[in-house]
Design an enzyme around this catalytic site. Sequence first.
Site, short mmCIF file in Angstrom:
data_model
loop_
_atom_site.label_atom_id
_atom_site.label_comp_id
_atom_site.label_asym_id
_atom_site.label_seq_id
_atom_site.Cartn_x
_atom_site.Cartn_y
_atom_site.Cartn_z
N ASP A 93 0.84 -1.19 0.00
CA ASP A 93 0.00 0.00 0.00
C ASP A 93 0.88 1.25 0.00
O ASP A 93 1.71 1.41 -0.88
CB ASP A 93 -0.95 -0.06 1.21
CG ASP A 93 -2.00 1.02 1.24
OD1 ASP A 93 -2.96 0.94 0.45
OD2 ASP A 93 -1.86 1.97 2.04
N HIS A 97 -6.99 -6.83 -0.19
CA HIS A 97 -5.91 -5.84 -0.23
C HIS A 97 -4.66 -6.22 0.56
O HIS A 97 -3.58 -5.72 0.26
CB HIS A 97 -6.46 -4.51 0.30
CG HIS A 97 -5.48 -3.38 0.29
ND1 HIS A 97 -4.81 -2.97 -0.83
CD2 HIS A 97 -5.07 -2.55 1.30
CE1 HIS A 97 -4.04 -1.93 -0.54
NE2 HIS A 97 -4.17 -1.67 0.75
#
Length: 306
Positions: A118, A284
Amino acid sequence: MNDNTWIDRGPSPFIPGFRLGDVTLASGVRLRVAMGGNGPPLLLLHGHPQNHLTWHKVAPTLAQEFSVILPDLRGYGDSDKPPGGEGHRNYSKRVMAQDIIQLMDRLNYNTFIFVGHDRGGRVGHRLALDYPDRVSRCIFIDITPTATMYALTNKTFATRYFWWFFLIQPAPLPEKMIGQDPAFFLRQHIDAQNKTPDATEPAIFADYLRCYQHPDMLHAVCEDYRAAATTDLEDDASDGEKSIQCPLFLLWGEQGTVGQLYDVISTWQEKAREVTGVGLPCGHSPQEEVPGEMLGHLLPFLRRNN
């Protein structure tokens, strides 16, 4: 390590075999760092809204072969949270990458392998561009390039990743709104992105929340995203055709926004010389959702030429 580099904070309560410490960089910024293991240096950098504990399921295995370094990004976790400064520059990925170089200087590591999830991956992109002689290999987890994602924004992306547009609003709007109920925002954020139920255990979530509900971290998070939408894009544009020179390996969640909206490898082939990667059956955060499968793909790449 250099004298007085490491201020020991004791064993990590969450990552067996790791110790916590504070490292003050040449810039004066202090980073909280967890370290463990022996072998070639391997630095893993978390994203938003986590801290270094996001690696707790994979770090002990990696520490069997590597010297594993797990910092909290500036503004996150228990690291310092300086003001954003003019143009949000203090939370630009260029400055955050400089933090990583100064950290590795303090720890006496010249070259190292980088893993970033991320926001940490976005720091890694800038790190590989600005310090190509320091990074031997890069692994980015569940991201495509920032400039690419903004350039291809459509309704679906804006709906799924609404915080890319909410957090960049002028202070103190997002800070005040999140601050009214940070636990609700954090839970909604993590649950919407992860596709594996209970992947973030209650104790880990509680530590994320302990940090996230601090007003200085909320402001730092917003400054991070404000920088991404302004200063970082300017830095990317100024690089022209500059590309990542070291081997780049990509991991992404096939059930998440990045995996569903983008051809992840092709987006990075425009930014790097050598790109490989694989999608994983998760959302994610593979390191929390499918840690065993993630390690099965990651370790062969890490072991190359060691």
